[in-house]
Design a protein around this motif. Structure first.
Motif, PDB file in Angstrom:
ATOM      1  N   SER A  62       0.833  -1.210   0.000  1.00 58.01           N
ATOM      2  CA  SER A  62       0.000   0.000   0.000  1.00 58.01           C
ATOM      3  C   SER A  62       0.866   1.258   0.000  1.00 58.01           C
ATOM      4  N   GLU A  86      -5.708  -2.671  -1.536  1.00 56.93           N
ATOM      5  CA  GLU A  86      -6.173  -3.908  -0.870  1.00 56.93           C
ATOM      6  C   GLU A  86      -7.312  -4.610  -1.605  1.00 56.93           C
ATOM      7  N   ILE A 146      -7.455  -8.452  -1.450  1.00 56.40           N
ATOM      8  CA  ILE A 146      -8.099  -9.157  -0.328  1.00 56.40           C
ATOM      9  C   ILE A 146      -9.548  -9.475  -0.699  1.00 56.40           C
ATOM     10  N   GLY A 172      -2.347  -5.689  -2.411  1.00 53.76           N
ATOM     11  CA  GLY A 172      -2.846  -6.683  -1.465  1.00 53.76           C
ATOM     12  C   GLY A 172      -2.177  -8.035  -1.678  1.00 53.76           C
TER      13      GLY A 172
END
Lengths: 202, 202
Positions: free
Chosen positions: B44, B133, B136, B166
């Motif tokens: 990130s 992310e 995920i 992610g």
């Protein structure tokens, strides 16, 4: 579907319980020696991402760029134009070493950068220092790895974080570090003839 | 010493020549599909570092956070407080999935985030989109990987960059990506009982 959700929720409850238990043991706060190395992208970008986090949290920080000094990077423009107050920005070095072709000049630039780095790390006002691409200067022995590691381990203020980036981090630095991440290149558009682009590469 | 410097400078000249030759072939510019994955830090942060670069270069950009929605991260504060004009910031999801323990709510949040993501990617004003992310949400099949990949390959404007972050990126996404970096955890202070800290972890 309800069954899937129930099993999932139970699994997630177990993971959360295990994680909460683990985190109970995580009480200590300390200034970290952080290393980003490897041949992949993101070593510098994630360092600058942490600078962004520090500015967001109001944590005074400093950046010393060791190698990319002659690049007009987005980060440099961004920090110098907008955040001179929140983040001190210093440039050492005169570009990637294969651009300078002058070892003595590179050594002088690296030593100058390290002097600035030590001053910023020792400054009680500064809580996070990014030493961008210092690993390149260490790799070519422009800086003495033993002196750098000794300084970080014995003179860095306890609560100050220092992030050192660049490929080929020396084993002495990895041994001294609290947090080491290796960025590995898995696929790169250069392979397909795509040129470096603003925002992505620099 | 002069001898060492002379050999070094000759070696650097050769590397520069080889690199200049290589770069002659790098002419194409295109919007890239960029993936940051792996179990290490920086996925990130390096995405947000690229956002910082874009803002520095005046490149309009957008962020959609898929999972860390309930975290008051430094990036979120930073971008929302200071750069609402330069960078659009959206939050989907309600925190890491093991915090919510509600699969249906997670799915709804992920789908909402993906709708926003498609709108931002298709917006001709926006040149760089960070889907933080999203891997995920894809890993738990909250989003359909085939739909996401098909959209990126067939509907993404040619010059728009999209960065997806992610751990556990799906093979379909890796196959579609132009640029893949794997962040690997080599050493982490949690192992030594150090708690997550502002600026470093969030």
């Amino acid at each position: 579907m309800d069954d899937i959700n129930a099993r999932h929720n139970e699994k997630m409850r177990k993971i959360k319980a295990a994680r909460d238990e683990l985190m109970k043991t995580k009480k200590e706060k300390k200034g970290l020696i952080i290393v980003h190395t490897g041949d992949g992208k993101g070593k510098s970008s994630s360092g600058f991402g942490m600078i962004m986090r520090c500015i967001g949290h109001g944590i005074p920080c400093a950046v010393v760029q060791f190698i990319k000094g002659n690049w007009q990077t987005g980060e440099k423009k961004f920090l110098r134009d907008r955040f001179a107050e929140e983040c001190r920005f210093f440039v050492s070095g005169e570009g990637f070493t294969w651009e300078t072709q002058d070892r003595e000049r590179d050594i002088a630039a690296a030593e100058n950068g390290w002097q600035i780095a030590k001053e910023q790390i020792l400054d009680p006002e500064i809580k996070f220092v990014l030493l961008d691409e210092i690993n390149i200067a260490l790799r070519y022995d422009y800086l003495d790895i033993d002196e750098v590691v000794d300084f970080l381990l014995t003179q860095k203020p306890a609560m100050t974080h220092v992030c050192l980036t660049g490929r080929d981090a020396k084993p002495e630095l990895l041994a001294a570090a609290d947090l080491v991440t290796e960025m590995t290149l898995k696929k790169h558009p250069f392979e397909d003839g795509v040129v470096a682009q603003r925002g992505v590469e620099f």
